[in-house]
Design a protein around this motif. Structure first.
Motif, PDB file in Angstrom:
ATOM      1  N   ALA A  20       0.833  -1.204   0.000  1.00  0.00           N
ATOM      2  CA  ALA A  20       0.000   0.000   0.000  1.00  0.00           C
ATOM      3  C   ALA A  20       0.867   1.253   0.000  1.00  0.00           C
ATOM      4  CB  ALA A  20      -0.936  -0.019   1.199  1.00  0.00           C
ATOM      5  N   ARG A  21       1.942   1.264   0.771  1.00  0.00           N
ATOM      6  CA  ARG A  21       2.843   2.425   0.778  1.00  0.00           C
ATOM      7  C   ARG A  21       3.520   2.601  -0.581  1.00  0.00           C
ATOM      8  NH1 ARG A  21       3.545   0.530   6.182  1.00  0.00           N
ATOM      9  NH2 ARG A  21       5.238  -0.867   5.573  1.00  0.00           N
ATOM     10  N   ASP A  22       3.868   1.474  -1.228  1.00  0.00           N
ATOM     11  CA  ASP A  22       4.468   1.570  -2.564  1.00  0.00           C
ATOM     12  C   ASP A  22       3.454   2.081  -3.581  1.00  0.00           C
ATOM     13  OD1 ASP A  22       6.757   0.561  -1.442  1.00  0.00           O
ATOM     14  OD2 ASP A  22       6.380  -1.514  -2.099  1.00  0.00           O
ATOM     15  N   GLY A  23       2.215   1.584  -3.484  1.00  0.00           N
ATOM     16  CA  GLY A  23       1.195   2.003  -4.434  1.00  0.00           C
ATOM     17  C   GLY A  23       0.850   3.472  -4.329  1.00  0.00           C
ATOM     18  N   GLU A  24       1.060   4.075  -3.146  1.00  0.00           N
ATOM     19  CA  GLU A  24       0.783   5.500  -2.960  1.00  0.00           C
ATOM     20  C   GLU A  24       1.743   6.368  -3.769  1.00  0.00           C
ATOM     21  OE1 GLU A  24       0.224   8.634   0.793  1.00  0.00           O
ATOM     22  OE2 GLU A  24       0.908   6.567   1.124  1.00  0.00           O
ATOM     23  N   ILE A  80       2.768   5.845  -6.889  1.00  0.00           N
ATOM     24  CA  ILE A  80       2.571   5.776  -8.338  1.00  0.00           C
ATOM     25  C   ILE A  80       1.123   6.111  -8.676  1.00  0.00           C
ATOM     26  CG2 ILE A  80       4.415   4.093  -8.744  1.00  0.00           C
ATOM     27  CD1 ILE A  80       2.385   1.900  -8.714  1.00  0.00           C
ATOM     28  N   SER A  81       0.900   6.429  -9.942  1.00  0.00           N
ATOM     29  CA  SER A  81      -0.445   6.781 -10.408  1.00  0.00           C
ATOM     30  C   SER A  81      -0.844   5.813 -11.516  1.00  0.00           C
ATOM     31  CB  SER A  81      -0.467   8.220 -10.938  1.00  0.00           C
ATOM     32  OG  SER A  81      -1.744   8.534 -11.470  1.00  0.00           O
ATOM     33  N   ILE A  82      -1.851   4.999 -11.234  1.00  0.00           N
ATOM     34  CA  ILE A  82      -2.359   4.031 -12.209  1.00  0.00           C
ATOM     35  C   ILE A  82      -3.879   4.078 -12.175  1.00  0.00           C
ATOM     36  CG2 ILE A  82      -2.512   1.581 -12.809  1.00  0.00           C
ATOM     37  CD1 ILE A  82       0.242   1.157 -11.797  1.00  0.00           C
ATOM     38  N   ALA A  83      -4.483   4.046 -13.327  1.00  0.00           N
ATOM     39  CA  ALA A  83      -5.936   4.134 -13.409  1.00  0.00           C
ATOM     40  C   ALA A  83      -6.595   2.968 -12.692  1.00  0.00           C
ATOM     41  CB  ALA A  83      -6.390   4.169 -14.872  1.00  0.00           C
ATOM     42  N   LYS A  84      -7.769   3.244 -12.128  1.00  0.00           N
ATOM     43  CA  LYS A  84      -8.499   2.209 -11.395  1.00  0.00           C
ATOM     44  C   LYS A  84      -8.814   1.011 -12.286  1.00  0.00           C
ATOM     45  CE  LYS A  84     -12.882   2.902 -10.675  1.00  0.00           C
ATOM     46  NZ  LYS A  84     -14.163   3.390 -10.108  1.00  0.00           N
ATOM     47  N   THR A  85      -9.298   1.278 -13.495  1.00  0.00           N
ATOM     48  CA  THR A  85      -9.687   0.180 -14.390  1.00  0.00           C
ATOM     49  C   THR A  85      -8.512  -0.738 -14.682  1.00  0.00           C
ATOM     50  OG1 THR A  85     -11.362   1.581 -15.404  1.00  0.00           O
ATOM     51  CG2 THR A  85     -10.684  -0.380 -16.620  1.00  0.00           C
ATOM     52  N   ARG A  86      -7.350  -0.136 -14.969  1.00  0.00           N
ATOM     53  CA  ARG A  86      -6.164  -0.948 -15.264  1.00  0.00           C
ATOM     54  C   ARG A  86      -5.783  -1.813 -14.083  1.00  0.00           C
ATOM     55  NH1 ARG A  86      -0.056   1.448 -16.349  1.00  0.00           N
ATOM     56  NH2 ARG A  86       1.022  -0.585 -16.330  1.00  0.00           N
ATOM     57  N   SER A  87      -5.826  -1.257 -12.871  1.00  0.00           N
ATOM     58  CA  SER A  87      -5.423  -2.012 -11.689  1.00  0.00           C
ATOM     59  C   SER A  87      -6.367  -3.173 -11.416  1.00  0.00           C
ATOM     60  CB  SER A  87      -5.389  -1.079 -10.479  1.00  0.00           C
ATOM     61  OG  SER A  87      -4.476  -0.023 -10.674  1.00  0.00           O
ATOM     62  N   VAL A  88      -7.671  -2.904 -11.484  1.00  0.00           N
ATOM     63  CA  VAL A  88      -8.646  -3.939 -11.169  1.00  0.00           C
ATOM     64  C   VAL A  88      -8.645  -5.031 -12.234  1.00  0.00           C
ATOM     65  CG1 VAL A  88     -11.085  -4.414 -10.797  1.00  0.00           C
ATOM     66  CG2 VAL A  88     -10.078  -2.337  -9.853  1.00  0.00           C
ATOM     67  N   PHE A 111     -16.658   1.869  -5.319  1.00  0.00           N
ATOM     68  CA  PHE A 111     -16.863   2.912  -4.312  1.00  0.00           C
ATOM     69  C   PHE A 111     -15.846   4.047  -4.453  1.00  0.00           C
ATOM     70  CE2 PHE A 111     -16.828   4.757  -0.048  1.00  0.00           C
ATOM     71  CZ  PHE A 111     -18.180   4.792   0.258  1.00  0.00           C
ATOM     72  N   THR A 112     -14.721   3.778  -5.141  1.00  0.00           N
ATOM     73  CA  THR A 112     -13.659   4.778  -5.269  1.00  0.00           C
ATOM     74  C   THR A 112     -13.922   5.700  -6.451  1.00  0.00           C
ATOM     75  OG1 THR A 112     -12.285   3.373  -6.688  1.00  0.00           O
ATOM     76  CG2 THR A 112     -12.022   3.147  -4.304  1.00  0.00           C
ATOM     77  N   GLN A 113     -13.144   6.783  -6.517  1.00  0.00           N
ATOM     78  CA  GLN A 113     -13.235   7.759  -7.598  1.00  0.00           C
ATOM     79  C   GLN A 113     -11.887   7.870  -8.298  1.00  0.00           C
ATOM     80  OE1 GLN A 113     -14.910  11.473  -6.226  1.00  0.00           O
ATOM     81  NE2 GLN A 113     -16.597  10.450  -5.140  1.00  0.00           N
ATOM     82  N   PRO A 114     -11.867   8.350  -9.549  1.00  0.00           N
ATOM     83  CA  PRO A 114     -10.601   8.380 -10.313  1.00  0.00           C
ATOM     84  C   PRO A 114      -9.468   9.110  -9.594  1.00  0.00           C
ATOM     85  CG  PRO A 114     -12.451   8.813 -11.765  1.00  0.00           C
ATOM     86  CD  PRO A 114     -13.012   8.791 -10.377  1.00  0.00           C
ATOM     87  N   GLN A 115      -9.773  10.220  -8.906  1.00  0.00           N
ATOM     88  CA  GLN A 115      -8.688  10.979  -8.266  1.00  0.00           C
ATOM     89  C   GLN A 115      -8.069  10.224  -7.090  1.00  0.00           C
ATOM     90  OE1 GLN A 115     -11.852  11.914  -8.456  1.00  0.00           O
ATOM     91  NE2 GLN A 115     -12.657  12.670  -6.500  1.00  0.00           N
ATOM     92  N   ASP A 116      -8.763   9.205  -6.591  1.00  0.00           N
ATOM     93  CA  ASP A 116      -8.200   8.431  -5.477  1.00  0.00           C
ATOM     94  C   ASP A 116      -6.984   7.613  -5.903  1.00  0.00           C
ATOM     95  OD1 ASP A 116     -10.341   9.447  -4.085  1.00  0.00           O
ATOM     96  OD2 ASP A 116     -11.549   7.607  -4.237  1.00  0.00           O
ATOM     97  N   TRP A 117      -6.821   7.382  -7.210  1.00  0.00           N
ATOM     98  CA  TRP A 117      -5.759   6.520  -7.713  1.00  0.00           C
ATOM     99  C   TRP A 117      -4.555   7.316  -8.222  1.00  0.00           C
ATOM    100  CZ3 TRP A 117      -6.436   1.163  -7.445  1.00  0.00           C
ATOM    101  CH2 TRP A 117      -7.726   0.748  -7.073  1.00  0.00           C
ATOM    102  N   GLU A 118      -4.566   8.630  -7.985  1.00  0.00           N
ATOM    103  CA  GLU A 118      -3.439   9.452  -8.419  1.00  0.00           C
ATOM    104  C   GLU A 118      -2.276   9.332  -7.437  1.00  0.00           C
ATOM    105  OE1 GLU A 118      -4.963  13.368  -8.841  1.00  0.00           O
ATOM    106  OE2 GLU A 118      -6.220  12.887 -10.596  1.00  0.00           O
ATOM    107  N   GLU A 119      -1.102   9.746  -7.900  1.00  0.00           N
ATOM    108  CA  GLU A 119       0.098   9.664  -7.063  1.00  0.00           C
ATOM    109  C   GLU A 119      -0.054  10.485  -5.785  1.00  0.00           C
ATOM    110  OE1 GLU A 119       4.922  10.550  -7.407  1.00  0.00           O
ATOM    111  OE2 GLU A 119       3.577  10.846  -9.142  1.00  0.00           O
ATOM    112  N   GLY A 120       0.381   9.916  -4.690  1.00  0.00           N
ATOM    113  CA  GLY A 120       0.313  10.585  -3.407  1.00  0.00           C
ATOM    114  C   GLY A 120      -1.005  10.391  -2.680  1.00  0.00           C
ATOM    115  N   ARG A 121      -1.921   9.570  -3.268  1.00  0.00           N
ATOM    116  CA  ARG A 121      -3.212   9.339  -2.622  1.00  0.00           C
ATOM    117  C   ARG A 121      -3.479   7.836  -2.530  1.00  0.00           C
ATOM    118  NH1 ARG A 121      -6.394  13.821  -6.326  1.00  0.00           N
ATOM    119  NH2 ARG A 121      -5.280  15.652  -5.493  1.00  0.00           N
TER     120      ARG A 121
END
Length: 421
Positions: free
Chosen positions: A20-24, A26-34, A60-70
């Motif tokens: 989870a700390r590593d994923g914070e 980087i920025s990857i789209a929700k669709t790609r990750s799921v 339940f999540t939104q696109p901006q939740d998957w941006e770098e630093g979040r």
């Protein structure tokens, strides 16, 4: 340790927290990750119900939740998740635990153990506690690479299964032919026992490439042993035919012998010399008449039913289909005319799984020589791995022949051009 100490720590949960700390970062789209996780879900130990819960959490999540630093954190209540998935509370907890143990989510627990969160005016999560989906971002590239490897292995396994099927059918056809003829060949019983032992070891649909490769090698070795036995038994037949042809060529008044059947890259057949050709060369030049390239069925007394209807010479077909020609030679020494050609096709038919009904229908629709030519083409494509359903492929050719859309000569000359390239 997890962030609050509410949950019993395990090495898997500790790894999920690190992901989870590593994923914070980087920025990857929700669709790609799921999608990446779902493509390898079965391989990493997830079941359909686990993926359903993962989909529900990701929705339940939104696109901006998957941006770098979040971090994409979900604080939906158990009641909401139970309603959306149809799970009971114990089932919901079990699937959430499995997602965390596998390393696609982690838990971010609040001091009081409750899930809650809030967003600012721009929809950015300010503070939240619940299910943290940041490990998906960290592992998206890993899952994509794993999916590519699995796809490549799947293709490799399919190719190995085709090789096993072809070898298995070839061995079965040779052994059944020996039993039908009641041939007493040395070692036939041991070959049958070895074949039955290999059949008993055929793996299920989940077998890996290593197991399939070992089995394919054993089938190939057994096929080689069977072919050696048959070649040894068929050798006297070939020798007697060669001696007969040599005696015919020594007679100065004998008719011209047929062409030698050669596997060559040249498109023109080779005609053997004979005394008749020498006499023709000594006569004054007259109107040129083309020499036949292969004796037809009518020349050998087969009757009108076997008269060639193919539009291409027999030796050209045999040059374009080396596998068929090789097996035909093993069965009867030589394919001397169209009648031998049709007979060999009928004997090889069971080897690639074409039913007798389909074979009879092809002969009725196309004529025996044309049906045999079509079969030789199918036989060649099956052995090269181009065709997976020989019966269906032959029926398609029959339908094209009925509509006047089948051009066998183009197929044969095309294969000869590929061989000459």
């Amino acid at each position: 340790m997890t962030q609050s100490g509410w949950r019993k720590p395990t090495p898997a949960l500790g790894t999920a927290d690190q992901l989870a700390r590593d994923g914070e970062q980087i920025s990857i789209a929700k669709t790609r990750s799921v999608v990446a996780a779902k493509r390898v879900g079965a391989h990493i130990g997830l079941k359909a119900a686990d993926l359903l819960l993962l989909d529900t959490l990701a929705a339940f999540t939104q696109p901006q939740d998957w941006e770098e630093g979040r971090r994409p954190i979900v604080w939906a209540s158990n009641a909401y998740l139970m309603e959306r998935t149809g799970f009971s509370l114990s089932t919901l907890k079990r699937h959430a635990r499995r997602l965390a143990e596998v390393g696609v989510i982690t838990f971010r627990d609040s001091p009081n153990g409750k899930r809650w969160g809030r967003r600012d005016a721009d929809g950015v999560i300010v503070e939240a506690y619940g299910f943290d989906l940041a490990p998906l971002s960290a592992r998206a590239a890993e899952f994509e690479a794993l999916a590519a490897d699995l796809a490549a292995e799947r293709v490799h396994c399919q190719r190995l299964r085709r090789q096993i099927t072809i070898a298995r059918r070839s061995i079965r056809a040779r052994l059944e032919a020996a039993l039908e003829r009641q041939e007493h060949m040395p070692g036939l019983r041991s070959l049958q026992q070895a074949f039955e032992a290999l059949l008993a070891r055929l793996p299920g649909p989940r077998a890996g490439a290593d197991m399939l490769q070992r089995l394919a090698n054993r089938f190939a070795d057994l096929l080689s042993r069977v072919e050696k036995v048959f070649l040894r038994e068929a050798k006297p037949v070939g020798q007697s035919i060669e001696m007969t042809k040599e005696r015919e060529n020594m007679d100065p008044r004998e008719v011209s012998s047929g062409p030698h059947i050669l596997i060559t890259k040249h498109l023109h057949s080779v005609i053997s010399n004979s005394s008749e050709n020498e006499e023709a060369a000594a006569e004054p030049p007259g109107p040129a008449t083309p020499a036949p390239l292969a004796r037809t069925a009518s020349d050998s007394g087969a009757g009108e039913a076997n008269r060639p209807q193919v539009g291409i010479e027999l030796d050209t077909i045999l040059q374009a289909c080396p596998e068929f020609t090789s097996w035909g030679r093993n069965l009867g020494g030589y394919i001397r005319d169209w009648r031998d050609f049709v007979r060999v096709a009928g004997e090889l038919r069971p080897m690639i799984g074409i039913s007798e009904h389909a074979w009879v229908a092809a002969q009725e629709q196309m004529g025996k020589p044309a049906a045999a030519a079509a079969f030789a083409l199918v036989f060649e494509k099956v052995h090269s791995g181009e065709v997976n359903s020989p019966g269906g492929y032959l029926r398609g050719m029959v339908e094209k022949a009925g509509a006047g859309e089948l051009h066998l000569e183009r197929s044969f000359f095309g294969r000869l051009s590929e061989m000459a390239a």
